[in-house]
Write an enzyme that holds these catalytic residues in place. Sequence first.
Site, PDB file in Angstrom:
ATOM      1  N   GLU A 318      34.459  36.943  50.214  1.00  0.00           N
ATOM      2  CA  GLU A 318      34.200  38.343  50.877  1.00  0.00           C
ATOM      3  C   GLU A 318      32.262  39.011  50.992  1.00  0.00           C
ATOM      4  OE1 GLU A 318      35.236  40.697  46.909  1.00  0.00           O
ATOM      5  OE2 GLU A 318      37.620  40.502  47.392  1.00  0.00           O
ATOM      6  N   ASP A 397      44.146  38.622  42.848  1.00  0.00           N
ATOM      7  CA  ASP A 397      43.199  39.845  42.612  1.00  0.00           C
ATOM      8  C   ASP A 397      43.405  40.602  40.697  1.00  0.00           C
ATOM      9  OD1 ASP A 397      40.575  40.820  42.466  1.00  0.00           O
ATOM     10  OD2 ASP A 397      40.400  41.576  44.437  1.00  0.00           O
ATOM     11  N   GLU A 425      41.367  48.344  37.502  1.00  0.00           N
ATOM     12  CA  GLU A 425      40.599  49.054  38.910  1.00  0.00           C
ATOM     13  C   GLU A 425      41.867  48.913  40.035  1.00  0.00           C
ATOM     14  OE1 GLU A 425      38.920  44.999  40.826  1.00  0.00           O
ATOM     15  OE2 GLU A 425      39.463  46.184  43.199  1.00  0.00           O
TER      16      GLU A 425
HETATM   17  O1  GCW Z   1      38.825  42.793  42.960  1.00  0.00           O
HETATM   18  C1  GCW Z   1      37.717  42.807  44.445  1.00  0.00           C
HETATM   19  C2  GCW Z   1      37.270  43.883  43.940  1.00  0.00           C
HETATM   20  C3  GCW Z   1      35.943  43.931  44.653  1.00  0.00           C
HETATM   21  C4  GCW Z   1      34.892  42.878  43.759  1.00  0.00           C
HETATM   22  C5  GCW Z   1      35.891  41.928  44.280  1.00  0.00           C
HETATM   23  C6  GCW Z   1      35.408  40.414  42.910  1.00  0.00           C
HETATM   24  C7  GCW Z   1      32.900  42.957  42.909  1.00  0.00           C
HETATM   25  O2  GCW Z   1      37.900  44.806  44.610  1.00  0.00           O
HETATM   26  O3  GCW Z   1      34.966  45.648  44.162  1.00  0.00           O
HETATM   27  O4  GCW Z   1      34.099  42.865  44.025  1.00  0.00           O
HETATM   28  O5  GCW Z   1      37.344  41.633  43.558  1.00  0.00           O
HETATM   29  O6  GCW Z   1      36.004  39.867  42.000  1.00  0.00           O
HETATM   30  O7  GCW Z   1      34.499  39.814  43.775  1.00  0.00           O
END
Ligand code: GCW
Length: 712
Positions: A318, A397, A425
């Site tokens: 990311e 995720d 989340e």
């Molecule tokens: O799910 C995503 C989140 C990000 C997070 C990432 C991760 C810290 O939206 O906010 O970053 O995963 O786990 O690295």
Amino acid sequence: MYRLVYRELRMDRNLMRGAAHGALIAIVSLIAVGAAYGETGAEAWLRYSQIKDGAASLPSRVAVVGNSGVVRTAGSELVRALEGKPGKPVPTGEIPSADAFVLGSWKDIHPLFPELARTRVPSGDGFWLKTVRRKNAKYWLIIGGSDRGVLYGMFSLLSRIARQQDVSTLDDSQSPSAPIRWVSQWDNLDGSIERGYAGRSIFFDGGQIRADLTRASDYARLLASVGINGCAINNVNADPRILSAEFLPQLVRVADAFRPWGIKLAVSVDMSSPMAVGGLKTFDPLDPDVVAWWKQATDVIYERIPDFGGFVVKADSEGRSGPSQYGRTAADAANVIARALAPHHGLLMYRAFVYNHHLDWRDMKADRARAAYDYFHPLDGKFLGSVVIQIKYGPIDFQVREPASPLFGAMPHTNQAIELQVTQEYTGQQRHLVFLAPMWKEILDFDMHVNGMSPVKKIVAGDTWHRPFGGYNAVVNVGLDENWLAHPLAMANLYTYGRLAWNPNLSAAQTAEEWTRLTFNNKPQVVSTNSKMLLSSWHIYENYTGPLGAGTLTDILGDHYGPGIESSERNGWGQWHRADEHGMGMDRTIATGTGYIGQYSPEVQKQYETLAACPDELLLFMHHVPYTYVLHSGKMVIQHIYDSHYDGAEQAAGLVTQWQTLKGQIDDDRYNAVLDRLQYQAGHAIVWRDAVVNWFFKESGTPDAKGRVGQQ
Ligand code: GCW
């Protein structure tokens, strides 16, 4: 020889004030902190309000054996819970001649009770609770395999008393399932928290560690009470300044706040740190200057924090920097840092959340779910022994429903930890009640069929392949909100996370019940109603959000909250469900799809590869089918989507009425706080329902057999 601090519980506060003894001074401050709490939820499951009744038949003396700070903490906590005020300590070489609690690690207790059988000695951080009689006295021994074990045994004993269990005779030896039982906070140095829903950071403010770390030590106490032994305090999207020289004294303060509770401090680090704070021209992990930099940065930390836990790394993910920039692998990078940590017994938690977020959505073979396995499986056996690969429970995720990540079954020569999320989340951000234990249990109990019976819980414990390390790390993101996670019932997730990391064989129902008794009370109606609500909540949320394994259907591009069905599609993030006018789902089969299913063992492949075998709840994760496809349940996919969303919204409304039966059975403050959230949730569930059913009605053109959709 042995220093035995012998205390009698007294009601006289003044005695403590005059005490010159170091251990007692620590006790005084703990009592003062505890006294400040009301029924705000701040005390979580450590309210101790019901302990006094059960304590009448218990001894009024606490003997702490040995010199360990952690064991002393255990003694103070016991005194605090029993609502005694510690009297003057009497240093002595003798155990009391009257009934007493006796706390200490095995090495200190055994010489005093040589009759104890070695066979029951707990390993690692385990404990042994044992009652013994000698002459006219009875002793409640709290024996730790380590100093931490004493603390965990003491909390376990208190939990039993608070849950009205008989503790008059005890002989229970337990050891944790895995050595790594950590939490992570995604706190930024400015005090904000990524994916945090309960206020600002308890650790950071304005680019610094907070001056007042009272909440940090309160958090450590909570964590210790469920067996957690490490905490990474900053965001995995790490600010390199965390490793700067000016920060170190601040980290020392956090470590000091954690230490009495046996919590090791860890931090998340950015791969580019050698450049960003070290001033080097490169962060290529194989560059000798970079190697030397990591060594020096690590040594400096251990000089000041000898019990430092280690680092967590998010790299090549990311947009974060990573070894791929120099054509190096995760193993190259991890090993350089691990080599710096190893002499100090520190761990490197390297996250497997590595994927390309610029995938081509038109490519039917592209699949983000494949990424962790594709990247890490070839590196199996290349990581040093102090590296632990930290794997999110599912391959995407933290969605409301995912299969267990295939990577768990694919690294026999590598230490592994499972990454879970307590912060909700994608599961309602603590505005919705979602008790995650049933989901975690499904993952932990899922058999990967890689080396005999090999459920995920055995693999991450290191048992399947006899790994030295392994375990758990969960993103928690408590904040400054008085009740830690904003929704009072969300704390059941934090409690359960710790309990499952300790013993993944516990059932969700067991932890729900334990938590309810400790957090509220032992009234049968409270216990049964609240447990029932908790246990049904994940399915309810799944019902009105993401169906059949398709993903949460939330707004994946922004805050991950509320319905956002199309946000997953036609972009590079790869959370596609591929819904169009004919059908829906990702074809991940070996035969015609992305081949993702081929990442599992042959036995697991059989469970997913064919439509006939694939369970309904993961159907759209594994297959693309027409809306008219008939599920094992006998329903068409489209009708399932309609029905589950109507059911879910109705069930969410049902949570409100169930909760209302508890009015007067628990305190009004927490009753009202929960009621507010549940009422909001019931309304938001309708918003979800309508957004989802209308979208699929429009897309599929298929009417609802029950005539509801499109009629509101
Ligand atoms: O799910 C995503 C989140 C990000 C997070 C990432 C991760 C810290 O939206 O906010 O970053 O995963 O786990 O690295």
